[in-house]
Design a protein around this motif. Structure first.
Motif, PDB file in Angstrom:
ATOM      1  N   GLY A 167       0.812  -1.204   0.000  1.00 30.65           N
ATOM      2  CA  GLY A 167       0.000   0.000   0.000  1.00 30.65           C
ATOM      3  C   GLY A 167       0.849   1.260   0.000  1.00 30.65           C
ATOM      4  O   GLY A 167       0.552   2.224  -0.711  1.00 30.65           O
ATOM      5  N   ALA A 168       1.928   1.271   0.796  1.00 36.44           N
ATOM      6  CA  ALA A 168       2.818   2.428   0.828  1.00 36.44           C
ATOM      7  C   ALA A 168       3.495   2.630  -0.517  1.00 36.44           C
ATOM      8  O   ALA A 168       3.622   3.762  -1.010  1.00 36.44           O
ATOM      9  CB  ALA A 168       3.868   2.239   1.925  1.00 36.44           C
ATOM     10  N   PHE A 169       3.941   1.531  -1.136  1.00 38.73           N
ATOM     11  CA  PHE A 169       4.552   1.603  -2.453  1.00 38.73           C
ATOM     12  C   PHE A 169       3.581   2.180  -3.479  1.00 38.73           C
ATOM     13  O   PHE A 169       3.915   3.103  -4.236  1.00 38.73           O
ATOM     14  CB  PHE A 169       5.004   0.199  -2.874  1.00 38.73           C
ATOM     15  N   SER A 170       2.353   1.663  -3.503  1.00 41.71           N
ATOM     16  CA  SER A 170       1.378   2.097  -4.499  1.00 41.71           C
ATOM     17  C   SER A 170       0.908   3.527  -4.255  1.00 41.71           C
ATOM     18  O   SER A 170       0.689   4.288  -5.200  1.00 41.71           O
ATOM     19  CB  SER A 170       0.178   1.148  -4.507  1.00 41.71           C
ATOM     20  N   ALA A 171       0.745   3.898  -2.984  1.00 43.79           N
ATOM     21  CA  ALA A 171       0.308   5.261  -2.671  1.00 43.79           C
ATOM     22  C   ALA A 171       1.357   6.275  -3.123  1.00 43.79           C
ATOM     23  O   ALA A 171       1.025   7.309  -3.716  1.00 43.79           O
ATOM     24  CB  ALA A 171       0.043   5.393  -1.176  1.00 43.79           C
ATOM     25  N   ALA A 172       2.624   5.990  -2.835  1.00 43.15           N
ATOM     26  CA  ALA A 172       3.689   6.901  -3.258  1.00 43.15           C
ATOM     27  C   ALA A 172       3.788   6.956  -4.779  1.00 43.15           C
ATOM     28  O   ALA A 172       4.023   8.023  -5.359  1.00 43.15           O
ATOM     29  CB  ALA A 172       5.025   6.456  -2.654  1.00 43.15           C
ATOM     30  N   MET A 173       3.579   5.823  -5.431  1.00 39.04           N
ATOM     31  CA  MET A 173       3.626   5.809  -6.890  1.00 39.04           C
ATOM     32  C   MET A 173       2.460   6.603  -7.482  1.00 39.04           C
ATOM     33  O   MET A 173       2.625   7.325  -8.478  1.00 39.04           O
ATOM     34  CB  MET A 173       3.611   4.369  -7.403  1.00 39.04           C
ATOM     35  N   THR A 174       1.282   6.497  -6.873  1.00 36.83           N
ATOM     36  CA  THR A 174       0.136   7.265  -7.355  1.00 36.83           C
ATOM     37  C   THR A 174       0.401   8.764  -7.251  1.00 36.83           C
ATOM     38  O   THR A 174       0.193   9.515  -8.214  1.00 36.83           O
ATOM     39  CB  THR A 174      -1.121   6.907  -6.542  1.00 36.83           C
ATOM     40  N   GLY A 175       0.849   9.202  -6.082  1.00 35.60           N
ATOM     41  CA  GLY A 175       1.153  10.620  -5.912  1.00 35.60           C
ATOM     42  C   GLY A 175       2.239  11.100  -6.855  1.00 35.60           C
ATOM     43  O   GLY A 175       2.138  12.186  -7.440  1.00 35.60           O
ATOM     44  N   GLY A 176       3.283  10.287  -7.014  1.00 35.50           N
ATOM     45  CA  GLY A 176       4.369  10.682  -7.914  1.00 35.50           C
ATOM     46  C   GLY A 176       3.918  10.791  -9.356  1.00 35.50           C
ATOM     47  O   GLY A 176       4.336  11.715 -10.081  1.00 35.50           O
ATOM     48  N   ARG A 177       3.044   9.894  -9.788  1.00 38.94           N
ATOM     49  CA  ARG A 177       2.587   9.938 -11.179  1.00 38.94           C
ATOM     50  C   ARG A 177       1.660  11.117 -11.439  1.00 38.94           C
ATOM     51  O   ARG A 177       1.573  11.597 -12.568  1.00 38.94           O
ATOM     52  CB  ARG A 177       1.916   8.612 -11.533  1.00 38.94           C
ATOM     53  N   LEU A 178       0.962  11.579 -10.418  1.00 34.66           N
ATOM     54  CA  LEU A 178       0.145  12.773 -10.585  1.00 34.66           C
ATOM     55  C   LEU A 178       1.000  14.026 -10.753  1.00 34.66           C
ATOM     56  O   LEU A 178       0.534  15.030 -11.293  1.00 34.66           O
ATOM     57  CB  LEU A 178      -0.800  12.933  -9.386  1.00 34.66           C
ATOM     58  N   LEU A 179       2.244  13.979 -10.284  1.00 35.87           N
ATOM     59  CA  LEU A 179       3.163  15.117 -10.396  1.00 35.87           C
ATOM     60  C   LEU A 179       4.163  14.970 -11.537  1.00 35.87           C
ATOM     61  O   LEU A 179       4.776  15.956 -11.953  1.00 35.87           O
ATOM     62  CB  LEU A 179       3.941  15.292  -9.082  1.00 35.87           C
ATOM     63  N   ALA A 180       4.350  13.754 -12.044  1.00 33.08           N
ATOM     64  CA  ALA A 180       5.453  13.488 -12.975  1.00 33.08           C
ATOM     65  C   ALA A 180       5.338  14.263 -14.270  1.00 33.08           C
ATOM     66  O   ALA A 180       6.355  14.678 -14.849  1.00 33.08           O
ATOM     67  CB  ALA A 180       5.546  11.989 -13.260  1.00 33.08           C
ATOM     68  N   ASP A 181       4.120  14.488 -14.775  1.00 32.43           N
ATOM     69  CA  ASP A 181       3.986  15.238 -16.023  1.00 32.43           C
ATOM     70  C   ASP A 181       4.495  16.668 -15.871  1.00 32.43           C
ATOM     71  O   ASP A 181       5.174  17.191 -16.755  1.00 32.43           O
ATOM     72  CB  ASP A 181       2.521  15.243 -16.480  1.00 32.43           C
ATOM     73  N   ARG A 182       4.159  17.294 -14.749  1.00 32.95           N
ATOM     74  CA  ARG A 182       4.644  18.654 -14.513  1.00 32.95           C
ATOM     75  C   ARG A 182       6.159  18.675 -14.350  1.00 32.95           C
ATOM     76  O   ARG A 182       6.845  19.585 -14.852  1.00 32.95           O
ATOM     77  CB  ARG A 182       3.984  19.231 -13.263  1.00 32.95           C
ATOM     78  N   LEU A 183       6.690  17.694 -13.633  1.00 31.85           N
ATOM     79  CA  LEU A 183       8.142  17.649 -13.438  1.00 31.85           C
ATOM     80  C   LEU A 183       8.867  17.433 -14.756  1.00 31.85           C
ATOM     81  O   LEU A 183       9.910  18.047 -15.017  1.00 31.85           O
ATOM     82  CB  LEU A 183       8.493  16.535 -12.449  1.00 31.85           C
ATOM     83  N   ALA A 184       8.319  16.563 -15.621  1.00 29.06           N
ATOM     84  CA  ALA A 184       8.951  16.311 -16.912  1.00 29.06           C
ATOM     85  C   ALA A 184       8.892  17.551 -17.794  1.00 29.06           C
ATOM     86  O   ALA A 184       9.836  17.843 -18.539  1.00 29.06           O
ATOM     87  CB  ALA A 184       8.278  15.130 -17.602  1.00 29.06           C
ATOM     88  N   ALA A 185       7.776  18.298 -17.723  1.00 26.31           N
ATOM     89  CA  ALA A 185       7.656  19.512 -18.522  1.00 26.31           C
ATOM     90  C   ALA A 185       8.636  20.585 -18.064  1.00 26.31           C
ATOM     91  O   ALA A 185       9.161  21.356 -18.882  1.00 26.31           O
ATOM     92  CB  ALA A 185       6.223  20.040 -18.445  1.00 26.31           C
ATOM     93  N   ARG A 186       8.909  20.619 -16.761  1.00 27.44           N
ATOM     94  CA  ARG A 186       9.793  21.668 -16.219  1.00 27.44           C
ATOM     95  C   ARG A 186      11.262  21.275 -16.287  1.00 27.44           C
ATOM     96  O   ARG A 186      12.112  22.103 -16.640  1.00 27.44           O
ATOM     97  CB  ARG A 186       9.402  21.964 -14.767  1.00 27.44           C
ATOM     98  N   HIS A 187      11.582  20.027 -15.948  1.00 30.65           N
ATOM     99  CA  HIS A 187      12.979  19.626 -15.829  1.00 30.65           C
ATOM    100  C   HIS A 187      13.445  18.665 -16.920  1.00 30.65           C
ATOM    101  O   HIS A 187      14.641  18.395 -17.017  1.00 30.65           O
ATOM    102  CB  HIS A 187      13.219  18.972 -14.463  1.00 30.65           C
ATOM    103  N   GLY A 188      12.518  18.118 -17.696  1.00 31.01           N
ATOM    104  CA  GLY A 188      12.889  17.198 -18.761  1.00 31.01           C
ATOM    105  C   GLY A 188      12.792  15.747 -18.331  1.00 31.01           C
ATOM    106  O   GLY A 188      12.936  15.426 -17.148  1.00 31.01           O
ATOM    107  N   PRO A 189      12.544  14.857 -19.298  1.00 30.32           N
ATOM    108  CA  PRO A 189      12.381  13.432 -18.962  1.00 30.32           C
ATOM    109  C   PRO A 189      13.645  12.776 -18.437  1.00 30.32           C
ATOM    110  O   PRO A 189      13.571  11.835 -17.647  1.00 30.32           O
ATOM    111  CB  PRO A 189      11.930  12.812 -20.290  1.00 30.32           C
ATOM    112  N   VAL A 190      14.814  13.253 -18.876  1.00 27.59           N
ATOM    113  CA  VAL A 190      16.066  12.651 -18.406  1.00 27.59           C
ATOM    114  C   VAL A 190      16.199  12.831 -16.898  1.00 27.59           C
ATOM    115  O   VAL A 190      16.545  11.894 -16.162  1.00 27.59           O
ATOM    116  CB  VAL A 190      17.279  13.251 -19.141  1.00 27.59           C
TER     117      VAL A 190
END
Length: 274
Positions: free
Chosen positions: A125-148
């Motif tokens: 549950g902790a693994f999946s919860a953290a992954m859910t939150g991270g994926r909700l933010l990942a698009d913004r992070l990739a747009a700002r800092h790049g996929p690399v």
């Protein structure tokens, strides 16, 4: 006439998959404390899943128009970059598979952790919860800092979290380590799929399927790789193998760098320009 831009929020789309894992872990932990048998829990889950699927069916895309009768394109050799992305997907999703199948057993059975079944279920549950939150933010992070940066920093974070979980003699740090693993891996797979889809627009579907296919093979292989190793070494030490794969993925993160002229944009970037 310019081709329309496609809205891409791939990481947020993947978050729904991780959210299902969170709900499953919470349901499993609760039914264990109630004394339900696995058969009863599975039956309840199957009934709920069937109901949700039936309710969602009317909203699915439907085929329309006449089928495309054009001749299929000539078979091309898989580009070297796509093969590299597929190997990265295999490594990253192998780590996800290990978390899916071994996180709970790790807390329940390893050494002095001694977690109860209900508490042990919270590892996934902790693994999946953290992954859910991270994926909700990942698009913004990739747009700002790049996929690399998303892949490199995320994979490094995942390696650190899994190492802490593997070596911790207490339940609380181990739970935190599994959560950090989920947060680190959350944006990795979407970056790989996006890079594959934008490598060559004419073969985008085939390239994504190649990367995704080997990636899901890794998810299936992860639990099978760990199992035999536990006969020779303690479970905690076997978890250092996927941690090493995360380190390798971080070192190879440059493969997801957008090609010149690829025109990769996230959905929010597209909306801002229209």
């Amino acid at each position: 006439m310019a081709a329309p831009q496609v809205s891409i929020d791939l990481a947020a789309f993947h978050a729904a998959f991780s959210l299902g894992g969170v709900l499953a872990a919470l349901a499993g932990a609760r039914t264990l404390t109630w004394g339900w048998s696995p058969a009863a829990t599975f039956a309840m889950t199957a009934a709920l899943s069937t109901a949700v699927g039936a309710a969602a069916a009317p909203a699915l895309l439907r085929s329309g128009g006449t089928p495309d009768t054009a001749a299929p394109p000539a078979r091309r050799r898989t580009p070297r970059r796509i093969r590299g992305l597929a190997v990265l997907a295999f490594m990253i999703m192998l780590c996800e598979g290990v978390a899916n199948d071994w996180s709970v057993l790790h807390l329940r059975d390893l050494g002095d952790l001694g977690a109860s079944p209900g508490t042990a279920a919270l590892a996934f549950g902790a693994f999946s919860a953290a992954m859910t939150g991270g994926r909700l933010l990942a698009d913004r992070l990739a747009a700002r800092h790049g996929p690399v940066a998303v892949l490199r920093i995320g994979s490094s974070l995942a390696a650190s979290g899994l190492t802490v979980a593997a070596l911790s003699p207490w339940a609380a740090p181990a739970l935190a380590g599994w959560a950090v693993l989920g947060a680190g891996l959350s944006g990795a797979v979407p970056q790989l799929f996006s890079a594959a889809g934008h490598h060559d627009r004419e073969s985008s579907g085939a390239n994504v399927s190649r990367v995704a296919g080997l990636g899901y093979l890794g998810m299936l292989a992860g639990p099978a790789v760990i199992g035999p190793l536990t006969r020779a070494v303690p479970l905690g030490l076997t978890l250092l193998l996927p941690a090493a794969l995360c380190v390798a993925a971080a070192a190879a993160a440059g493969l997801v760098r957008p090609r010149p002229g690829a025109g990769l944009r996230t959905g929010r970037e597209t909306e801002a320009r229209t």
